[in-house]
Structures are given as C-alpha cells and as structure tokens.
Design a protein around this motif. Structure first.
Motif, short mmCIF file in Angstrom:
data_model
loop_
_atom_site.label_atom_id
_atom_site.label_comp_id
_atom_site.label_asym_id
_atom_site.label_seq_id
_atom_site.Cartn_x
_atom_site.Cartn_y
_atom_site.Cartn_z
N GLU A 27 0.86 -1.19 0.00
CA GLU A 27 0.00 0.00 0.00
C GLU A 27 0.89 1.23 0.00
O GLU A 27 1.96 1.23 0.62
CB GLU A 27 -0.89 0.00 1.25
N VAL A 28 0.46 2.27 -0.69
CA VAL A 28 1.18 3.55 -0.67
C VAL A 28 0.38 4.52 0.19
O VAL A 28 -0.81 4.73 -0.02
CB VAL A 28 1.35 4.12 -2.09
N MET A 29 1.06 5.09 1.19
CA MET A 29 0.46 6.10 2.06
C MET A 29 1.54 7.12 2.42
O MET A 29 2.69 6.74 2.66
CB MET A 29 -0.07 5.48 3.36
N ASP A 30 1.17 8.38 2.46
CA ASP A 30 2.07 9.45 2.87
C ASP A 30 3.42 9.37 2.15
O ASP A 30 4.48 9.44 2.76
CB ASP A 30 2.29 9.41 4.39
N ASP A 31 3.39 9.18 0.84
CA ASP A 31 4.60 9.18 0.01
C ASP A 31 5.58 8.06 0.39
O ASP A 31 6.79 8.21 0.29
CB ASP A 31 5.29 10.54 0.09
N THR A 32 5.04 6.93 0.87
CA THR A 32 5.85 5.79 1.31
C THR A 32 5.17 4.50 0.89
O THR A 32 3.95 4.39 0.95
CB THR A 32 6.01 5.81 2.85
N ILE A 33 5.95 3.50 0.49
CA ILE A 33 5.42 2.16 0.24
C ILE A 33 5.45 1.39 1.55
O ILE A 33 6.51 1.26 2.17
CB ILE A 33 6.24 1.38 -0.81
N PHE A 34 4.30 0.88 1.98
CA PHE A 34 4.22 0.02 3.16
C PHE A 34 4.01 -1.41 2.70
O PHE A 34 3.22 -1.67 1.79
CB PHE A 34 3.07 0.44 4.07
N VAL A 35 4.73 -2.33 3.33
CA VAL A 35 4.64 -3.75 2.99
C VAL A 35 4.26 -4.52 4.24
O VAL A 35 4.91 -4.39 5.28
CB VAL A 35 5.99 -4.28 2.46
N ILE A 36 3.21 -5.31 4.13
CA ILE A 36 2.83 -6.22 5.20
C ILE A 36 3.13 -7.61 4.69
O ILE A 36 2.66 -8.00 3.62
CB ILE A 36 1.35 -6.10 5.57
N GLY A 37 3.94 -8.36 5.42
CA GLY A 37 4.33 -9.69 4.99
C GLY A 37 4.18 -10.70 6.10
O GLY A 37 4.12 -10.34 7.27
N GLU A 38 4.14 -11.97 5.73
CA GLU A 38 4.07 -13.03 6.72
C GLU A 38 5.03 -14.15 6.36
O GLU A 38 5.24 -14.43 5.20
CB GLU A 38 2.67 -13.64 6.86
N ASN A 39 5.60 -14.73 7.36
CA ASN A 39 6.40 -15.94 7.21
C ASN A 39 5.78 -17.02 8.07
O ASN A 39 5.35 -16.76 9.19
CB ASN A 39 7.85 -15.72 7.67
N ARG A 40 5.76 -18.21 7.57
CA ARG A 40 5.22 -19.33 8.34
C ARG A 40 6.39 -20.20 8.79
O ARG A 40 7.20 -20.62 7.99
CB ARG A 40 4.27 -20.14 7.47
N ASN A 41 6.44 -20.45 10.09
CA ASN A 41 7.47 -21.29 10.66
C ASN A 41 6.75 -22.43 11.37
O ASN A 41 6.37 -22.31 12.51
CB ASN A 41 8.33 -20.48 11.64
N GLY A 42 6.56 -23.53 10.66
CA GLY A 42 5.75 -24.61 11.22
C GLY A 42 4.32 -24.12 11.35
O GLY A 42 3.70 -23.76 10.37
N GLU A 43 3.81 -24.07 12.58
CA GLU A 43 2.46 -23.59 12.79
C GLU A 43 2.42 -22.18 13.32
O GLU A 43 1.35 -21.63 13.56
CB GLU A 43 1.73 -24.54 13.75
#
Length: 100
Positions: free
Chosen positions: A58-74
């Motif tokens: 998402e782009v907000m306030d002249d910045t790219i924001f990234v939401i990510g997830e990693n799965r480690n087992g459960e």
C-alpha cells in the motif's frame, strides 16, 4: 524484468511500477525491481532485509508500506516495513508473532 517470476506483488509509486517478491524455478528470494514507463527501463532497487511468503502493498504518505508473513511450522511471524524512495532504503516498522 531482470528476473522472471510468479506470485509477485506490485504497486504504482511515483509514476513507476514496483515489483516485489515472487518465485522462479531457482529462487524464492528475488530482487525488487521498478519499471519506469517514461524511460522504458527496469531497475533493481534496495532489497528488504528479510524474505516473506506473502506480501501486501500500500502507498500512504509518500511511502510504500509492505505487510508480509512468514510461516514457521504452525507459528506466524508478520511484519510491516516501509520504503523510502528518496533514500532507496527499507525500514522495518513492526514484527508480530502469532503462536497457534
């Protein structure tokens, strides 16, 4: 693009298309690239300092924001990062760990 990929994420920012993540036949840790349609060129930009299975942008306030997830087992580790185009640098904003 320099790296052929699928399952990528992309966002328009400052008149360019930023492509993050994805997979190809040899790697799931691909470079981040931006496409400048005015110049018709692809350029690699600064890499994030972590890898994520899923990216939401998402782009907000002249910045790219990234939401990510990693799965480690459960367990799930989520993070929020932002990209400064002026500094060509990523900043990690938040890490959250969910235990299932």
């Amino acid at each position: 693009m320099h790296s052929r990929r699928w399952f990528l994420s992309c966002v328009a920012f400052h008149g360019c298309l930023y492509v993050l993540g994805g997979h190809n036949k040899t790697s799931g840790r691909l470079s981040i690239e931006k496409y400048d349609p005015a110049e018709d060129t692809w350029t690699e930009i600064a890499a994030m300092n972590y890898y994520s299975d899923e990216l939401h942008l998402e782009v907000m306030d002249d910045t790219i924001f990234v939401i990510g997830e990693n799965r480690n087992g459960e367990d799930f580790l989520s993070h929020v990062s932002c990209f400064s185009d002026k500094e060509n640098q990523w900043f990690v904003s938040l890490f959250v760990c969910f235990f299932v």
